[in-house]
Design an enzyme around this catalytic site. Structure first.
Site, mmCIF file in Angstrom:
data_model
loop_
_atom_site.group_PDB
_atom_site.id
_atom_site.type_symbol
_atom_site.label_atom_id
_atom_site.label_comp_id
_atom_site.label_asym_id
_atom_site.label_seq_id
_atom_site.Cartn_x
_atom_site.Cartn_y
_atom_site.Cartn_z
ATOM 1 N N SER A 1 0.827 -1.205 0.000
ATOM 2 C CA SER A 1 0.000 0.000 0.000
ATOM 3 C C SER A 1 0.864 1.260 0.000
ATOM 4 O O SER A 1 2.004 1.257 0.462
ATOM 5 C CB SER A 1 -0.911 0.007 1.222
HETATM 6 N N1 SAH Z 1 -1.217 -4.426 3.714
HETATM 7 C C1 SAH Z 1 -0.505 -4.938 2.569
HETATM 8 C C2 SAH Z 1 -1.269 -4.656 1.312
HETATM 9 C C3 SAH Z 1 -1.230 -5.808 0.384
HETATM 10 S S1 SAH Z 1 -2.369 -5.711 -0.981
HETATM 11 C C4 SAH Z 1 0.907 -4.389 2.544
HETATM 12 O O1 SAH Z 1 1.182 -3.471 3.322
HETATM 13 O O2 SAH Z 1 1.722 -4.892 1.782
HETATM 14 C C5 SAH Z 1 -3.777 -6.551 -0.299
HETATM 15 C C6 SAH Z 1 -3.584 -7.995 0.019
HETATM 16 O O3 SAH Z 1 -4.877 -8.515 0.347
HETATM 17 C C7 SAH Z 1 -3.045 -8.858 -1.112
HETATM 18 O O4 SAH Z 1 -1.851 -9.462 -0.707
HETATM 19 C C8 SAH Z 1 -4.154 -9.903 -1.327
HETATM 20 O O5 SAH Z 1 -3.665 -11.204 -1.621
HETATM 21 C C9 SAH Z 1 -4.879 -9.890 0.008
HETATM 22 N N2 SAH Z 1 -6.277 -10.365 -0.011
HETATM 23 C C10 SAH Z 1 -7.247 -10.087 -0.910
HETATM 24 N N3 SAH Z 1 -8.398 -10.705 -0.575
HETATM 25 C C11 SAH Z 1 -8.140 -11.404 0.567
HETATM 26 C C12 SAH Z 1 -8.922 -12.266 1.393
HETATM 27 N N4 SAH Z 1 -10.199 -12.572 1.117
HETATM 28 N N5 SAH Z 1 -8.336 -12.799 2.491
HETATM 29 C C13 SAH Z 1 -7.027 -12.552 2.788
HETATM 30 N N6 SAH Z 1 -6.242 -11.759 2.036
HETATM 31 C C14 SAH Z 1 -6.777 -11.188 0.938
#
Ligand code: SAH
Length: 218
Positions: free
Chosen positions: A68
Site C-alpha cells: 500500500s
Molecule cells: N497491507 C498490505 C497490502 C497488500 S495488498 C501491505 O502493506 O503490503 C492486499 C492484500 O490482500 C493482497 O496481498 C491480497 O492477496 C490480500 N487479499 C485479498 N483478498 C483477501 C482475502 N479474502 N483474504 C485474505 N487476504 C486477501
C-alpha cells in the site's frame, strides 16, 4: 542490524523526506509518524524496487498485489488510533507485511490474514528479520475473519470488498473501529465504521484504489 539499510536511496535522510511529505499531506499524529519512520519499507519490496521504497506510491509485490501507498497506511493507522491505541488489531490482506509492521509499532497485539501463501511466507521472514514479535500471521480467506481472536478492537482491510462481510462486524468489539476500502477500483471509498451500542455507524474518508478482496486461498 538491518543488512540492506544505510546508504543512498534507502538512507535515513530519504526516509525522513517521506515523513515530511506525510506531514505535509495532513498526517499529524506524532505516534503514527514515528511508527512510519521506524519501519524500513525497502525491506518489504524486492531489492530491484528498494530505491523507490520511500516514494509515496504503491509498488508491486508479485502475484498481482501491491504494497500500500505510505500515505494510505498512515491515514488508516491514524484513523484506528484516533481515540486511543487499540489493544488488538486484525489486518486482512497482509501482503508484504508492511502495514502490519507499522501497526506493530503502536499496538500490543497485531494479527494478519493473507490468502496468497508465498506472500505470507515472505511477510513472516521480513517481520522475523526485523525482530517484530507482536504480529501473528495466518494463511486463509479473510472473509471469515479470525473468530478465535475476537473481539478485535480494530479491523483493517487492505483489499476492497463490494461490501464488508457481516462476519467481520460481528468480530468487532463494542466501541471498536473497522476501516476498509469499499467498492470497485474506479469508485472506491475508504470507509471508517464504528461499532456503538446502537449499531454500526459509518463515515467516508475519501477516494482510494486498493486491489480487490478476493474469495478463497492461493
Ligand atoms: N497491507 C498490505 C497490502 C497488500 S495488498 C501491505 O502493506 O503490503 C492486499 C492484500 O490482500 C493482497 O496481498 C491480497 O492477496 C490480500 N487479499 C485479498 N483478498 C483477501 C482475502 N479474502 N483474504 C485474505 N487476504 C486477501
Amino acid at each position: 542490524m538491518i543488512a540492506r539499510d544505510g546508504i543512498g536511496m534507502t538512507s535515513m535522510r530519504t526516509r525522513d523526506r517521506l515523513i515530511e511529505q506525510l506531514r505535509a499531506e495532513g498526517i499529524a499524529d506524532p505516534r503514527v509518524l514515528d511508527a512510519m519512520r521506524a519501519v524500513p519499507r525497502h525491506l518489504f519490496v524486492d531489492e530491484a524496487l528498494a530505491s523507490r521504497a520511500y516514494e509515496n506510491t504503491a509498488l508491486p509485490i508479485g502475484h498481482g498485489q501491491t504494497i500500500s501507498q505510505p500515505y494510505v497506511v498512515a491515514l488508516m493507522t491514524a484513523a484506528l488510533a484516533a481515540e486511543g491505541i487499540p489493544q488488538k488489531v486484525l489486518e486482512i490482506g497482509t501482503g508484504s507485511g508492511y502495514q502490519a509492521a507499522v501497526l506493530a509499532q503502536l499496538v500490543p497485539e497485531v494479527a494478519g490474514i493473507e490468502r496468497i501463501r508465498p506472500l505470507l511466507a515472505r511477510a513472516r521472514r521480513t517481520l522475523l528479520e526485523l525482530g517484530i514479535r507482536n504480529v501473528r500471521l495466518r494463511h486463509g480467506d479473510g472473509q471469515a475473519g479470525w473468530p478465535e481472536g475476537a473481539p478485535w478492537d480494530a479491523i483493517l482491510l487492505a483489499a476492497a470488498p463490494q461490501i464488508v462481510p457481516q462476519s467481520l462486524f460481528e468480530q468487532l468489539a463494542e466501541g471498536g473501529r473497522l476501516i476498509a476500502p469499499v467498492g470497485p477500483r474506479a469508485t472506491q471509498k475508504l470507509m471508517l465504521y464504528h461499532r456503538t451500542d446502537k449499531g454500526i455507524e459509518s463515515e467516508a474518508l475519501g477516494a482510494v484504489s486498493f486491489v480487490p478482496f478476493t474469495r478463497g486461498t492461493a
